[in-house]
Design an enzyme around this catalytic site. Structure first.
Site, PDB file in Angstrom:
ATOM      1  N   PHE A   1       0.866  -1.178   0.000  1.00 17.14           N
ATOM      2  CA  PHE A   1       0.000   0.000   0.000  1.00 17.14           C
ATOM      3  C   PHE A   1       0.906   1.233   0.000  1.00 17.14           C
ATOM      4  O   PHE A   1       1.896   1.283   0.722  1.00 17.14           O
ATOM      5  CB  PHE A   1      -0.889  -0.028   1.251  1.00 17.14           C
ATOM      6  CG  PHE A   1      -1.948   1.021   1.238  1.00 17.14           C
ATOM      7  CD1 PHE A   1      -3.170   0.774   0.627  1.00 17.14           C
ATOM      8  CD2 PHE A   1      -1.731   2.255   1.822  1.00 17.14           C
ATOM      9  CE1 PHE A   1      -4.159   1.747   0.599  1.00 17.14           C
ATOM     10  CE2 PHE A   1      -2.707   3.232   1.803  1.00 17.14           C
ATOM     11  CZ  PHE A   1      -3.927   2.983   1.181  1.00 17.14           C
TER      12      PHE A   1
ATOM     13  N   LYS B   1     -12.003  -0.236   8.673  1.00 14.09           N
ATOM     14  CA  LYS B   1     -12.406  -1.248   7.673  1.00 14.09           C
ATOM     15  C   LYS B   1     -13.327  -2.272   8.360  1.00 14.09           C
ATOM     16  O   LYS B   1     -14.459  -1.931   8.678  1.00 14.09           O
ATOM     17  CB  LYS B   1     -11.173  -1.872   7.051  1.00 14.09           C
ATOM     18  CG  LYS B   1     -10.275  -0.831   6.352  1.00 14.09           C
ATOM     19  CD  LYS B   1      -9.035  -1.465   5.792  1.00 14.09           C
ATOM     20  CE  LYS B   1      -8.047  -0.441   5.274  1.00 14.09           C
ATOM     21  NZ  LYS B   1      -8.543   0.339   4.137  1.00 14.09           N
TER      22      LYS B   1
END
Ligand SMILES: Cc1ncc(COP(=O)(O)O)c(C=O)c1O
Length: 424
Positions: free
Chosen positions: A132, A243
């Site tokens: 990421f 999340k």
């Protein structure tokens, strides 16, 4: 497997966790029809309980103001400790090994300051090539911070040519090969783009055999797949709570530090007053006395209003139990996979590993029709009320989340994708 919609509805009716859906607020279009939300891998849906927990803090602020630090039902001085037992359970740690603080990227820097300590020949930091971006930026800037050159000291792991996921044996072999050069290995528990769950225990053991420190980014793993950080022996980990943890946009993040470092005063760290031992913090002394465990890495006093939704969500995890959620997740994602294979073969490639133990809820889909048509199909799905997400260079990610998604969501998603891909 019966591919009829009726079968999906029957599976939903038999699902022992189906009532949890009512405890989440799922988004609706213009306040009208409920959307089919498959984006919990990016931003989890709002637990109904979150508003109650936030309102409690607002009320304490109105009624008690500064006294709420000690006099509130959940005193602000120790509010973060309210989260620790449940968090520890989710990442397989002791409560003193975890803390909710800052944001993921900030925590990653704090951890790397303490655990990436290049010395002698051990100067390299290993990450994955498809890390990421924030992890890459953090890692690269830490290498530079030590006066080193990322071209030499940032070691990258990549899938084999023509493959999308890392093979555990390749990771372990690469760690062994780079061994004496390695200062730290930093990898994701679940890879954000492919949804691959890495072998945390096996890779941690390999890194420790190689004599380096090892840390995990659990952004896509926590609340999704079981992780056992303490037993694996990982040095540190970081994650976010927005999340699968449903803690709200930009929620306060989390960090873990293994108990063997709990009282290591020699570790360099970027300190702040909230990381000072609670007993002596308000002596306001010039000398920093680190609190034992992960708490010792805190900087400032935490945003209580932002911790409240995380606490609400964790209460749900404690009562539903990760084992039950994971069991449903394996079945639900497996069902989505079967439908995609049966109805979209040749038109959609699943990038995520086929082994349920090597993935969480998310499936990453490559549409085999070129980027622009794939993007048009994604836009079409959105217009039909489905909310997966899109990641360049052309991957649709969809996660049926066991708390609030069901088998019929998966069925209708595949049916809609089929219709979009048939459109001229
Ligand atoms: C794997 C991973 N690492 C890091 C981040 C960045 O997190 P933050 O913006 O909370 O620092 C994210 C955000 O989605 C992520 O998915």
């Amino acid at each position: 497997m019966n591919l009829d919609r009726n079968h999906a509805l029957a599976l939903d009716a038999a699902d022992p966790l189906r009532h949890w859906r009512d405890r989440f607020v799922l988004p609706s279009e213009g306040g009208g029809a409920e959307l089919t939300y498959l984006c919990g891998h990016s931003l989890g849906a709002q637990p109904v309980l979150a508003a109650e927990y936030v309102e409690e803090v607002m009320r304490d602020w109105r009624k008690l103001a500064v006294d709420a630090h000690f006099a509130a039902a959940h005193p602000w001085m120790t509010y973060h400790l309210r989260l620790a037992p449940a968090l520890a359970g989710l990442v397989g740690a002791e409560p003193g090994e975890v803390v909710a603080m800052n944001t993921l990227t900030a925590n990653l820097h704090l951890m790397l300051v303490s655990f990436y300590r290049p010395a002698g020949d051990r100067t390299a930091l290993m990450i994955e090539r498809n890390a990421f971006p924030s992890d890459r930026y953090a890692a690269e800037s830490q290498v530079r911070f030590h006066g080193l050159d990322p071209a030499r000291d940032l070691v990258e792991l990549a899938p084999r040519e023509g493959e999308d996921c890392l093979r555990t044996e390749d990771v372990i072999e690469a760690i062994g090969r780079a061994g004496p050069r390695l200062a730290t290995v930093l990898l994701p528990g679940v890879q954000y783009l492919t949804g691959q769950a890495l072998d945390v225990a096996g890779i941690t053991a390999a890194a420790r055999r190689a004599g380096c420190t090892v840390g995990w980014d659990l952004a896509h793993a926590i609340g999704n797949v079981p992780v056992a950080l303490h037993d694996a022996g990982a040095d540190f980990a970081v994650w976010c709570h927005y999340k699968y943890l449903n803690g709200g946009p930009g929620a306060v993040a989390g960090a873990y530090v293994h108990a063997r470092h709990a009282r290591d005063g020699a570790l360099p760290r970027f300190a702040g007053w909230w990381g000072n031992d609670r007993a002596s913090r308000f002596r306001m002394a010039p000398a920093f006395e680190a609190a034992s465990g992960a708490e010792g890495w805190q900087l400032g006093n935490p945003p209580i209003l932002a911790l409240a939704p995380v606490a609400a969500s964790l209460a749900h995890f404690e009562s539903a139990g990760l084992a039950a959620l994971r069991a449903k997740s394996v079945a639900l994602t497996g069902y989505l996979e079967v439908l995609i294979d049966a109805r979209l073969a040749g038109r959609v490639t699943i990038l995520t590993p086929r082994d349920p133990q090597a993935r969480g809820a998310q499936l990453s889909l490559r549409l085999e029709c070129g980027r622009d048509r794939a993007r048009a199909a994604f836009d079409g799905l959105r217009a039909r009320g489905f909310v997966p997400d899109w990641r360049e260079p052309g991957v649709i990610r969809a996660a049926p989340v066991p708390f609030y998604n069901g088998y019929d969501d998966a069925w209708r998603f595949v049916d809609a994708l089929d219709a979009e891909l048939r459109r001229e």
